[in-house]
Design a protein around this motif. Structure first.
Motif, PDB file in Angstrom:
ATOM      1  N   THR A 139       0.826  -1.200   0.000  1.00  0.00           N
ATOM      2  CA  THR A 139       0.000   0.000   0.000  1.00  0.00           C
ATOM      3  C   THR A 139       0.863   1.255   0.000  1.00  0.00           C
ATOM      4  O   THR A 139       0.512   2.267  -0.617  1.00  0.00           O
ATOM      5  CB  THR A 139      -0.965  -0.016   1.193  1.00  0.00           C
ATOM      6  N   ALA A 140       2.014   1.210   0.674  1.00  0.00           N
ATOM      7  CA  ALA A 140       2.948   2.335   0.623  1.00  0.00           C
ATOM      8  C   ALA A 140       3.446   2.554  -0.803  1.00  0.00           C
ATOM      9  O   ALA A 140       3.536   3.699  -1.279  1.00  0.00           O
ATOM     10  CB  ALA A 140       4.113   2.092   1.573  1.00  0.00           C
ATOM     11  N   ILE A 141       3.774   1.476  -1.506  1.00  0.00           N
ATOM     12  CA  ILE A 141       4.198   1.596  -2.903  1.00  0.00           C
ATOM     13  C   ILE A 141       3.064   2.168  -3.744  1.00  0.00           C
ATOM     14  O   ILE A 141       3.273   3.049  -4.597  1.00  0.00           O
ATOM     15  CB  ILE A 141       4.651   0.230  -3.445  1.00  0.00           C
ATOM     16  N   ALA A 142       1.847   1.684  -3.517  1.00  0.00           N
ATOM     17  CA  ALA A 142       0.691   2.146  -4.288  1.00  0.00           C
ATOM     18  C   ALA A 142       0.446   3.640  -4.100  1.00  0.00           C
ATOM     19  O   ALA A 142       0.105   4.347  -5.069  1.00  0.00           O
ATOM     20  CB  ALA A 142      -0.549   1.353  -3.893  1.00  0.00           C
ATOM     21  N   GLU A 143       0.622   4.141  -2.880  1.00  0.00           N
ATOM     22  CA  GLU A 143       0.380   5.557  -2.623  1.00  0.00           C
ATOM     23  C   GLU A 143       1.536   6.442  -3.090  1.00  0.00           C
ATOM     24  O   GLU A 143       1.319   7.530  -3.623  1.00  0.00           O
ATOM     25  CB  GLU A 143       0.163   5.788  -1.123  1.00  0.00           C
ATOM     26  N   ARG A 144       2.758   5.990  -2.877  1.00  0.00           N
ATOM     27  CA  ARG A 144       3.916   6.863  -3.086  1.00  0.00           C
ATOM     28  C   ARG A 144       4.563   6.714  -4.466  1.00  0.00           C
ATOM     29  O   ARG A 144       5.246   7.626  -4.924  1.00  0.00           O
ATOM     30  CB  ARG A 144       4.968   6.574  -2.011  1.00  0.00           C
ATOM     31  N   HIS A 145       4.353   5.569  -5.095  1.00  0.00           N
ATOM     32  CA  HIS A 145       5.012   5.312  -6.384  1.00  0.00           C
ATOM     33  C   HIS A 145       4.030   4.709  -7.392  1.00  0.00           C
ATOM     34  O   HIS A 145       4.321   3.671  -7.998  1.00  0.00           O
ATOM     35  CB  HIS A 145       6.211   4.383  -6.178  1.00  0.00           C
ATOM     36  N   PRO A 146       2.888   5.341  -7.587  1.00  0.00           N
ATOM     37  CA  PRO A 146       1.902   4.755  -8.506  1.00  0.00           C
ATOM     38  C   PRO A 146       2.394   4.682  -9.943  1.00  0.00           C
ATOM     39  O   PRO A 146       1.868   3.885 -10.730  1.00  0.00           O
ATOM     40  CB  PRO A 146       0.699   5.708  -8.374  1.00  0.00           C
ATOM     41  N   ASP A 147       3.412   5.487 -10.272  1.00  0.00           N
ATOM     42  CA  ASP A 147       3.949   5.442 -11.625  1.00  0.00           C
ATOM     43  C   ASP A 147       4.711   4.161 -11.909  1.00  0.00           C
ATOM     44  O   ASP A 147       4.950   3.817 -13.073  1.00  0.00           O
ATOM     45  CB  ASP A 147       4.879   6.637 -11.849  1.00  0.00           C
ATOM     46  N   ARG A 148       5.073   3.423 -10.859  1.00  0.00           N
ATOM     47  CA  ARG A 148       5.858   2.195 -11.041  1.00  0.00           C
ATOM     48  C   ARG A 148       4.984   0.948 -11.183  1.00  0.00           C
ATOM     49  O   ARG A 148       5.512  -0.127 -11.490  1.00  0.00           O
ATOM     50  CB  ARG A 148       6.809   2.013  -9.851  1.00  0.00           C
TER      51      ARG A 148
END
Length: 457
Positions: A139-148
Motif C-alpha cells: 500500500t505504501a508503494i501504491a500511494e507513493r510510487h503509482p507510476d511504477r
C-alpha cells in the motif's frame, strides 16, 4: 541516506550488479530462476517462465524477526506453481533489514523491479502485491510510487497503517496490566530481553486468570479492545453464536499469541526505529471503545456470568495512569508507515474474517482513509470466511489477482461479489477451498490516517 537518493543510487548500479557474480541464474523446466543482491544488502529472487505473459508480480513479504531474512517472490509454493504455469513473472526482495523495515522495504522492492526490467525487459503490466506486513509495504508503494505499478493487491494487510496498529496493540496489553495487577512496562522497552521478560510476566498473569470466571471475563474484555474474533485459528472449532465460554477459550489463545508476538518484542524493535514510543492512550474512553467492538456482547455476558461489574472495570481502565507517546516517534511512524488514502491506481484488499493478529477491522480503517481522500472508486475489498492470519487458499489468491487484472483490462470493477469470486477461484484451482462471503467489518477501534488530521490529537 534519504529514500530518493538511495533509490537513485540503487538504480544507477543495478545494471552492473545484475550481471556481476552477486546475481546467479538457474533454469528449471520452463522457468528461469535468478538470485541477486542489491547495493543495500538486500537479496532478491526472480522466477520467469519461458512463456512469460508479460505481467510481473512484485511480492512484498510479511514481517520477519530475523536473523534469517530470505527473499520471497510468492506467498506460498502452491500459489507460486500455479502462477508460473499461467505465465506470470514473479519477483521480490528480502528487504535490507528485518523487523518494521518499511524504509528499507519500499526502495528495495522498487530496486528489485528495476533489476527485473534490466534483465528481462519492460513488462506490459506490473502489479504489486503482499501479505500481512507486506500489505502495508504494498500500500505504501501504491500511494507513493503509482507510476511504477498498474495496480495493487493487499492480502491480510496492515492497511490501517503503523500508528493505528501500535495504538490498537497497546489497548489489550494496557487492559490486562491494569485489571490483572501487573507492573510490566508496556512501552519504552530498553531491549529485546526486557520485552521478552515483560511478555512472559504478563502471559503468566493471563494463564492464572484463565482459571477463574472473573479472569476469563477480563481476558475477553482485553480481546475485545483488539477486536480479536471468537474463531481465530484453523485448529479451533467454530463456536456457536451464544457459546460464550468456547468463544473466550479461543480468544485466550489469541491473546497470549498477541503478547508473545507483537505487544512487546515487535514493539521494542519498532520503538528503536522510531526513536521512542509511537503509541498512546491519553484521552481514550474505554467504555466507548468497548461499545464499538465486534465482540462486546460476549464480554457483557461473561461479566454477568462471573458476577463481576463491567462498569467498575471500565472505570478502572479510564482512571489508570495513561501512556503518553513521544511526538517525534509518532511523527516517524506516521511519516513512514501511515496512509493518506490517496490511490492513483486500482487496489483490491482481501482479508479473512477470523484474523486475530491483523483483525479484519483494518479494512474499515483503509476504507475510511480512502473515502476521505476521494479515492473510493479505485478500492474494492473482499472477505474470506476462514479463521487465522493469511489463511487463504491458492484458489482464493488467484481469484483476487484475476479480479484486479479484469479491473485494469476493462476500466471498471467486475465480479467483486462473493459468488463471482468463488466461481473465479474454482476455475483457477478446483483443488483448494473457495470461501468468499458477503461481510461488513465493524469500525476499527483506534483509526489513524493522514486524511484525518484530528486523529493525532
Amino acid at each position: 541516506m534519504r529514500h530518493g537518493t538511495r533509490i537513485a543510487c540503487t538504480a544507477a548500479l543495478l545494471l552492473t550488479l545484475t550481471t556481476a557474480p552477486a546475481a546467479t541464474a538457474s533454469a528449471t523446466t520452463g522457468t528461469t530462476h535468478v538470485d541477486g543482491r542489491l547495493p543495500s544488502g538486500a537479496t532478491y529472487m526472480m522466477d520467469v517462465p519461458t512463456t512469460w505473459n508479460g505481467t510481473v508480480l512484485l511480492f512484498s513479504h510479511g514481517y520477519t524477526s530475523g536473523p534469517a531474512n530470505p527473499a520471497q517472490d510468492a506467498p506460498d509454493d502452491a500459489t507460486k506453481s500455479l502462477l508460473l504455469q499461467q505465465g506470470y513473472a514473479l519477483v521480490g526482495s528480502s528487504y535490507a533489514s528485518t523487523g518494521w523495515a518499511v524504509t528499507d522495504a519500499v526502495p528495495d522492492q522498487l530496486a528489485t523491479l528495476e533489476a527485473f526490467t534490466t534483465r528481462f525487459g519492460q513488462a506490459t503490466r506490473t502489479l504489486a502485491w503482499g501479505r500481512s506486513y507486506g500489505g502495508l509495504v504494498t500500500t505504501a508503494i501504491a500511494e507513493r510510487h503509482p507510476d511504477r505499478i498498474d495496480g495493487s493487491l493487499s492480502l491480510c494487510g496492515l492497511v490501517q497503517g503503523g500508528v493505528a496498529n501500535w495504538n490498537n496493540t497497546l489497548d489489550p496489553a494496557f487492559a490486562l496490566k491494569t485489571l490483572l495487577g501487573s507492573d510490566v512496562p508496556l512501552v519504552n522497552l530498553p531491549s529485546q530481553q526486557a520485552a521478552t521478560d515483560a511478555a512472559n510476566t504478563l502471559t503468566e498473569r493471563v494463564d492464572s486468570a484463565q482459571s477463574t470466571a472473573e479472569g476469563r471475563a477480563r481476558i475477553a474484555l482485553a480481546a475485545a479492545l483488539h477486536n480479536i474474533p471468537v474463531w481465530n485459528a484453523t485448529t479451533q472449532t467454530r463456536p456457536a453464536a451464544t457459546d460464550w465460554d468456547a468463544q473466550q477459550a479461543n480468544q485466550y489463545d489469541a491473546v497470549k499469541g498477541l503478547l508473545k508476538i507483537a505487544a512487546f518484542n515487535r514493539r521494542q524493535e519498532a520503538e528503536v526505529r522510531a526513536g521512542g514510543n509511537m503509541s498512546w492512550n491519553t484521552g481514550v474512553d474505554y467504555t466507548r471503545l468497548l461499545g464499538r467492538s465486534s465482540v462486546r456482547k460476549e464480554v457483557t455476558e461473561l461479566y454477568k456470568k462471573a458476577g463481576l461489574s463491567l462498569g467498575k472495570d471500565l472505570a478502572a481502565l479510564n482512571r489508570a495512569p495513561r501512556v503518553t507517546a513521544d511526538p517525534s516517534a509518532v511523527a516517524w511512524m506516521s511519516g513512514t508507515s501511515s496512509f493518506t488514502g490517496r490511490l492513483a491506481k486500482p487496489q483490491l484488499s482481501v482479508h479473512t474474517i477470523g484474523d486475530p493478529l491483523v483483525p479484519v477491522q483494518t479494512e474499515s480503517a483503509l476504507r475510511r482513509a480512502v473515502s476521505a481522500a476521494g479515492s473510493a472508486p479505485l478500492l474494492r475489498q473482499a472477505y474470506v470466511d476462514n479463521a487465522g492470519h493469511c489463511t487463504f487458499s491458492p484458489a482464493e489468491q488467484l481469484a483476487a489477482l484475476h479480479t484486479l487484472e479484469d479491473r485494469l483490462t476493462t476500466g471498471s470493477w467486475q465480479g467483486t461479489d462473493p459468488a463471482s469470486l468463488n466461481a473465479r477461484a474454482t476455475a483457477a484451482d478446483p483443488t483448494t477451498p473457495t470461501r468468499y462471503v458477503s461481510y461488513r467489518p465493524t469500525p476499527y477501534l483506534r483509526p489513524y490516517d493522514l486524511a484525518h488530521p484530528a486523529d493525532g490529537r
